[in-house]
Design a protein around this motif. Structure first.
Motif, short mmCIF file in Angstrom:
data_model
loop_
_atom_site.label_atom_id
_atom_site.label_comp_id
_atom_site.label_asym_id
_atom_site.label_seq_id
_atom_site.Cartn_x
_atom_site.Cartn_y
_atom_site.Cartn_z
N TYR A 59 0.79 -1.12 0.09
CA TYR A 59 -0.01 0.07 0.08
C TYR A 59 0.93 1.16 -0.13
O TYR A 59 1.82 1.30 0.55
N TYR A 60 0.30 2.31 -0.72
CA TYR A 60 1.16 3.22 -0.94
C TYR A 60 0.37 4.75 -0.77
O TYR A 60 -0.69 4.71 -0.99
N ALA A 61 0.84 5.87 0.05
CA ALA A 61 0.52 7.17 -0.18
C ALA A 61 0.26 7.53 -1.46
O ALA A 61 1.23 7.41 -2.29
N ASP A 62 -0.76 8.33 -1.75
CA ASP A 62 -0.90 8.93 -3.28
C ASP A 62 0.42 9.77 -3.63
O ASP A 62 0.70 9.50 -5.06
N SER A 63 0.91 10.34 -2.52
CA SER A 63 1.95 11.16 -2.85
C SER A 63 3.34 10.51 -3.49
O SER A 63 4.19 11.15 -3.83
N VAL A 64 3.45 9.27 -2.88
CA VAL A 64 4.76 8.61 -3.26
C VAL A 64 4.49 7.40 -4.37
O VAL A 64 5.45 6.51 -4.69
N LYS A 65 3.23 7.10 -4.45
CA LYS A 65 2.87 5.97 -5.51
C LYS A 65 3.70 6.07 -6.65
O LYS A 65 3.90 7.20 -7.28
N VAL A 66 4.03 4.81 -7.22
CA VAL A 66 4.97 4.79 -8.34
C VAL A 66 6.35 5.25 -8.23
O VAL A 66 7.36 4.73 -8.73
N ARG A 67 6.71 6.32 -7.29
CA ARG A 67 7.99 6.68 -7.13
C ARG A 67 8.56 5.93 -6.14
O ARG A 67 9.89 5.56 -6.15
N PHE A 68 8.16 5.11 -5.08
CA PHE A 68 8.51 4.47 -3.95
C PHE A 68 8.14 3.12 -4.14
O PHE A 68 7.05 2.76 -4.44
#
Length: 126
Positions: A59-68
């Motif tokens: 699961y990822y925060a929207d602000s880091v999705k794809v980058r982290f």
């Protein structure tokens, strides 16, 4: 003694990459959900990423999705956070955290985590 120790923080320029590690002792990561949170100066601690104990579900925060990318090496009892395309707004102290064993509750809230590391500073310059 139960302990989580983060490492890998540092100073990078915007657009660069950085990888954080979280070494666990006194607990087995494979039996717990694990998460990364961060706290910037003057701001609340916020969720970054989490990985379930039952599978590789993440699961990822929207602000880091794809980058982290969050990952776990159960053999090494270590959690990772690979961060690409870093932005100045990613600057914060990053904390890893573990839930109780066999946890299946809310992965996004810090309330669900009962073991925390001391944090590692990530600074991204523009």
């Amino acid at each position: 003694q139960v302990q989580l120790v983060e490492s890998g923080g540092g100073l990078v320029q915007a657009g660069e990459s950085l990888s954080l590690s979280c070494a666990a002792s006194g607990l087995t990561l494979s039996t717990r959900a694990m998460g990364w949170f961060r706290q910037a100066p003057g701001k609340e601690r916020e969720f970054v990423a989490a990985i379930r104990w039952t599978s590789s579900g993440t699961y990822y925060a929207d602000s880091v999705k794809v980058r982290f990318t969050i990952s776990r090496d159960n053999a090494k009892n270590t959690l990772y956070l690979h961060m690409n395309s870093l932005k100045p707004e990613d600057t914060a102290v990053y904390y890893c955290a573990a839930t109780p064993r066999s946890y299946s509750g809310n992965y996004f809230s810090a309330v669900g985590y009962n073991v925390w590391g001391q944090g590692t500073q990530v600074t991204v310059s523009s």
